[in-house]
Structure formats: structure tokens, C-alpha cells
Design a protein around this motif. Structure first.
Motif, short mmCIF file in Angstrom:
data_model
loop_
_atom_site.label_atom_id
_atom_site.label_comp_id
_atom_site.label_asym_id
_atom_site.label_seq_id
_atom_site.Cartn_x
_atom_site.Cartn_y
_atom_site.Cartn_z
N GLU A 35 0.81 -1.22 0.00
CA GLU A 35 0.00 0.00 0.00
C GLU A 35 0.85 1.27 0.00
OE1 GLU A 35 -0.75 0.21 4.82
OE2 GLU A 35 -2.10 -0.96 3.57
N ASN A 36 2.16 1.14 0.24
CA ASN A 36 3.06 2.29 0.21
C ASN A 36 3.11 2.88 -1.20
OD1 ASN A 36 5.54 3.92 0.09
ND2 ASN A 36 6.00 3.03 2.09
N THR A 37 2.89 4.19 -1.31
CA THR A 37 2.84 4.82 -2.63
C THR A 37 4.17 4.76 -3.38
OG1 THR A 37 3.29 6.97 -1.60
CG2 THR A 37 0.98 6.40 -1.97
N ASP A 38 5.26 4.44 -2.68
CA ASP A 38 6.55 4.30 -3.36
C ASP A 38 6.52 3.18 -4.39
OD1 ASP A 38 7.47 6.31 -1.76
OD2 ASP A 38 8.77 5.06 -0.52
N GLU A 41 5.07 3.19 -9.01
CA GLU A 41 5.80 3.14 -10.28
C GLU A 41 6.26 1.71 -10.59
OE1 GLU A 41 6.79 4.49 -13.80
OE2 GLU A 41 5.85 5.71 -12.24
N VAL A 42 6.64 0.99 -9.56
CA VAL A 42 7.09 -0.40 -9.77
C VAL A 42 5.94 -1.25 -10.29
CG1 VAL A 42 8.01 -2.47 -8.63
CG2 VAL A 42 8.84 -0.20 -7.98
N PHE A 43 4.73 -0.98 -9.77
CA PHE A 43 3.57 -1.75 -10.19
C PHE A 43 3.08 -1.37 -11.57
CE2 PHE A 43 2.10 -2.43 -5.54
CZ PHE A 43 3.06 -3.39 -5.38
N GLY A 44 3.57 -0.30 -12.10
CA GLY A 44 3.12 0.11 -13.43
C GLY A 44 2.49 1.48 -13.45
N GLY A 45 2.56 2.21 -12.35
CA GLY A 45 1.99 3.55 -12.34
C GLY A 45 0.68 3.58 -11.59
N LYS A 46 0.40 4.64 -10.88
CA LYS A 46 -0.82 4.76 -10.07
C LYS A 46 -2.05 4.64 -10.96
CE LYS A 46 -2.91 7.57 -6.47
NZ LYS A 46 -2.93 6.48 -5.50
N GLY A 47 -2.98 3.82 -10.53
CA GLY A 47 -4.21 3.65 -11.30
C GLY A 47 -4.17 2.47 -12.24
N GLU A 48 -2.97 1.91 -12.51
CA GLU A 48 -2.89 0.74 -13.37
C GLU A 48 -3.00 -0.52 -12.52
OE1 GLU A 48 0.18 0.69 -16.25
OE2 GLU A 48 0.12 2.84 -16.62
N GLN A 49 -2.89 -1.67 -13.20
CA GLN A 49 -3.06 -2.94 -12.49
C GLN A 49 -2.05 -3.07 -11.37
OE1 GLN A 49 -2.38 -6.37 -14.90
NE2 GLN A 49 -3.54 -7.72 -13.58
N GLU A 50 -2.54 -3.40 -10.18
CA GLU A 50 -1.65 -3.55 -9.05
C GLU A 50 -1.17 -5.00 -8.94
OE1 GLU A 50 -3.79 -2.15 -5.69
OE2 GLU A 50 -3.46 -0.05 -6.17
N ILE A 117 18.30 -0.32 -0.99
CA ILE A 117 17.41 -1.33 -1.56
C ILE A 117 16.15 -1.47 -0.71
CG2 ILE A 117 17.19 -3.76 -2.21
CD1 ILE A 117 19.20 -2.13 -3.89
N ASP A 118 14.99 -1.48 -1.37
CA ASP A 118 13.72 -1.72 -0.70
C ASP A 118 13.32 -3.18 -0.86
OD1 ASP A 118 13.27 0.92 0.19
OD2 ASP A 118 12.52 1.50 -1.79
N MET A 119 12.53 -3.66 0.06
CA MET A 119 12.06 -5.05 0.00
C MET A 119 10.55 -5.06 -0.16
SD MET A 119 14.42 -6.84 2.94
CE MET A 119 16.20 -6.54 3.00
N PHE A 120 10.11 -5.75 -1.21
CA PHE A 120 8.68 -5.85 -1.50
C PHE A 120 8.17 -7.24 -1.13
CE2 PHE A 120 5.42 -7.35 -4.52
CZ PHE A 120 4.39 -6.49 -4.18
N GLY A 124 3.30 -12.74 1.77
CA GLY A 124 3.41 -12.53 3.21
C GLY A 124 3.14 -11.11 3.64
N GLN A 125 2.33 -10.37 2.85
CA GLN A 125 2.09 -8.97 3.24
C GLN A 125 1.33 -8.87 4.57
OE1 GLN A 125 -0.66 -6.45 1.29
NE2 GLN A 125 -1.94 -8.07 0.45
N HIS A 126 0.41 -9.81 4.84
CA HIS A 126 -0.33 -9.74 6.09
C HIS A 126 0.55 -10.10 7.28
CE1 HIS A 126 -3.67 -9.83 3.21
NE2 HIS A 126 -4.34 -9.18 4.14
N ARG A 127 1.44 -11.08 7.10
CA ARG A 127 2.39 -11.41 8.16
C ARG A 127 3.35 -10.24 8.40
NH1 ARG A 127 4.61 -16.35 5.29
NH2 ARG A 127 3.14 -15.69 3.69
#
Length: 401
Positions: A35-38, A41-50, A117-120, A124-127
Motif C-alpha cells: 500500500e506504500n505509494t513508493d 511506479e514499480v507496479f506500473g503507475g498509479k491507477g494501473e493494475q496492481e 534497496i527496498d524489500m517488496f 506474506g504482506q499480512h504477516r
């Protein structure tokens, strides 16, 4: 300063990965929830398929965080974390990470990851969210706790999405009933296991393997449905914070045969006794005169259609109606419940349309359960008004017949 993690290097076909563990503190610091807005862009841009489903915060706050905080032997399966450079470019050995083996050809060593480096959390997002919240609530105890991790290199957006798909589509969690069958901490499950022995109808007739009953199943209820019914009833008996009531909370990790478990189970047993005594078909089943399948599906040769009470919806609706009577502090709730159960024509048919059935199918949904509970109370002569009973009756559709 680089993050240093002891790891084992592995490879499946063309995908390389590292196995290790991270402290809860490190998870909180380096893992960013989807859910982090950072990540837009990695997902394809805000509003596109997550690339990730939305976080179920209620599940995190009400189930997973308490599990961590209250269990001395809590354990999480590994989180799958994608190592993503802040630039959005593919992860590169050298500037982004280094693997330092303990010997020249060893797969065991230290993985050094640049702090940029960020970790996505591909799995396991709920954990992950629960770890972060538990850390906030009990930092002293949780900071040094560790969770196993699988670390994967970010290649591009398509590969990240594919990793997410692979990890989630191929994962097949066990059924809720099977999970409960193996559960030994949860007091509600422990009480349910006691009920499964103490109530004659349930003894050896509760399905512990699946979330629904097959047409030919000899069982009368699934363990998942029975546990949910007990949550409904215990809330009525002990109040909204029933899980924290001393009489219930103290049962954690006890053997179901313990006397203290029996004390609470007896209160639920009183409800099931009323149900069994006032639906005579259950006596017929226990005496071997009818099968569970026939009670659900009917018998064409006998010109019977089956009964709504024999389905998961029926069990939960009866529990909901009983809970409403108990919540309204009716001294004669058991007599009222008995009268209501006897007043209903439980055979499947047109009179259930829009209440418990859609066409010829029993409609096992939340609204269907609530509508059926209100219908049961209304057929027993109870009327709309204030209180739990009145609210259910008021919300119930009118009898189509």
C-alpha cells in the motif's frame, strides 16, 4: 552501511534466491507494504493494475497480531521478499548487493545488501503488517524476534508480477476445518473439540477436513461451521470481549478434556441440546433411521426434499437466533428457542425463497444466515422492536408463501 544477512544461496531452474532470516526490527525498517505509494511506479503507475491484493487490516489486527503477542511458540512461514533498487532498475551484483561465501565454492555465506534497496513482500504482506504492528505494541519483546525469509532479485515489473502470481496462485492453503483440527492454542477451538465429544449428535459426525459437506457425506456439520457458531454464541453469553474473558482466555493450550474446558462447553451444550431436542430428525439420524445425506438432499423415492436446518446456513442461523435471545437477557430463552424451532417448516421449498434459498439451492451467505435467523424468530411469534431479537425480525423478509 550495508545490511548483512547470513544466507544459503539456492536456485530453482533460472531463478536464484537466498534463504535467511530477518529480525522483526529489520522487517519494520526495510520492508515496504504494497500500500506504500513508493511502489506505484514499480507496479506500473498509479491507477494501473496492481501487483498485490489489498491488505485486510481487520485480519491483521484481530487475528495475526494477537497470535504473535500472546503465543510463546508462534511461528511464521517464510516471507518472500523482492529486493528492489530505488532506481527501479534491475538488481545488480556489486553496487546493489554482494554474496560473500564462507569458502570459495560454498553456497553458505553473507549477503550484503545496500541500504538503498527496498524489500517488496511478494508473499506474506499480512504477516509483514502484523510484525510491524506487533513491534509497535511490544518493542522490548518483539525487536529481536526473527522470521524466515526468501530473498529474490528484482529484474523488471513483469518478473515481479510473475513472482507474485507464482507464489499466490500455486499456494493452496488447507481448509479452515483442517486448520482448526490441528489447532491447539485457540480457546474457542479447544471448546469446540470438547463439544464434538460431549454432544451426542456431533460425536464422530463433524467433518474436520473440508469447509463444506459433500452430497454423500455422513457428517452433519463441518468443524469450521461449528467454530463460527460458537463464536456467535460465546459473544452472546460473555459479551463483545468474550475472547478476553478470564473463563475463556484461561483455556488457551489446555487439553479439551480438562474440567475448565467442560465448564464453558456446558453452556454451549445447553444450546445444542435445545436444538437437537426440538428438531426430531436429528434423533432419527442418531437412531439410524435416516442419513445425513437424506436430511440435506431429500429422497425422491420418499418424496422428501431435505431440510434447511441440515446445512451450514441452518446451523449458523439457529446459533444467531439463539444468541439474540440470550443477548436480550430472556430468562426463558431456551423455551423461546424451542418454540421457534418447532414453529418453522424446515423442509426446502418455495417458502424459503429469498430467505435461505435461491431457486432450489440453499444460499449459504451472510445475508442469508441473518435473514433465516430473523425468519426463525418471526415464525415463533416474536415481533420487531428494540433489542437483538427485534432487529433480526425487522430485517427478515416476509414469508413468500
Amino acid at each position: 552501511m550495508a545490511i548483512q544477512i547470513p544466507v544459503v544461496k539456492g536456485k530453482t531452474l533460472s531463478t536464484e534466491y537466498w534463504l535467511g532470516s530477518l529480525s522483526f526490527s529489520a522487517i519494520s525498517k526495510y520492508v515496504k507494504l504494497p500500500e506504500n505509494t513508493d511502489w506505484d511506479e514499480v507496479f506500473g503507475g498509479k491507477g494501473e493494475q496492481e501487483a498485490q491484493r489489498k491488505l485486510n487490516k481487520a485480519r491483521v489486527n484481530n487475528e495475526i497480531v494477537p497470535y504473535l503477542l500472546k503465543s510463546d511458540d508462534a511461528f511464521f512461514s517464510s516471507l518472500a521478499l523482492i529486493l528492489v533498487p530505488a532506481s527501479g532498475n534491475p538488481l545488480k551484483e556489486g553496487p546493489d548487493f554482494k554474496f560473500i561465501p564462507i569458502t570459495p565454492d560454498s553456497k553458505i555465506g553473507i549477503l550484503e545488501i545496500d541500504e538503498s534497496i527496498d524489500m517488496f513482500p511478494a508473499d506474506g504482506q499480512h504477516r509483514t503488517a502484523a510484525i510491524i504492528d506487533a513491534l509497535k505494541q511490544d518493542r522490548a519483546r518483539m525487536t529481536s524476534q526473527e522470521v524466515p525469509v526468501v530473498l529474490l532479485a528484482y529484474v523488471d515489473k513483469d518478473r515481479l508480477r510473475q513472482h507474485f502470481s507464482d507464489l499466490n496462485l500455486n499456494a493452496k492453503p488447507v481448509s479452515q476445518s483442517m486448520g482448526y483440527a490441528f489447532e491447539s492454542r485457540d480457546p474457542i477451538v479447544i471448546i469446540t473439540k470438547r463439544i464434538m465429544k460431549d454432544v451426542a449428535l456431533f460425536d464422530k459426525r463433524v467433518n474436520e477436513l473440508s469447509n463444506s459437506l459433500a452430497r454423500k457425506s455422513p457428517d452433519v456439520i463441518t468443524m469450521g461451521t461449528l467454530v463460527q457458531a460458537h463464536h456467535i454464541l460465546l459473544e452472546a453469553i460473555y459479551g463483545p470481549k468474550y475472547k478476553d474473558a478470564e473463563e475463556i482466555a484461561s483455556l488457551r493450550q489446555l487439553d479439551p478434556n480438562e474440567d475448565r474446558v467442560g465448564t464453558v462447553a456446558e453452556k454451549l451444550g445447553d444450546v445444542w441440546e435445545v436444538v437437537v431436542d426440538n428438531l426430531p430428525e436429528w434423533d432419527r439420524l442418531m437412531n439410524g433411521n435416516v442419513s445425513a445425506r437424506e436430511l440435506r438432499e431429500g429422497d425422491e423415492a420418499k418424496n422428501t426434499t431435505g431440510y434447511v436446518f441440515a446445512f451450514g446456513l441452518g446451523w449458523q442461523a439457529i446459533a444467531t437466533a439463539a444468541a439474540a435471545l440470550i443477548k436480550d437477557e430472556r430468562d426463558d430463552w431456551s423455551e423461546d428457542l424451542a418454540h421457534c424451532l418447532r414453529a418453522v417448516d424446515w423442509q426446502k421449498g418455495g417458502h424459503w425463497h429469498g430467505i435461505a434459498m435461491v431457486g432450489d439451492r440453499v444460499n449459504n451467505t451472510g445475508p442469508g444466515i441473518k435473514a433465516t435467523a430473523g425468519y426463525i424468530l418471526r415464525k415463533g411469534g416474536l415481533v420487531a422492536g428494540p433489542g437483538e431479537v427485534g432487529a433480526l425480525v425487522n430485517a427478515a423478509p416476509q414469508d413468500p408463501s
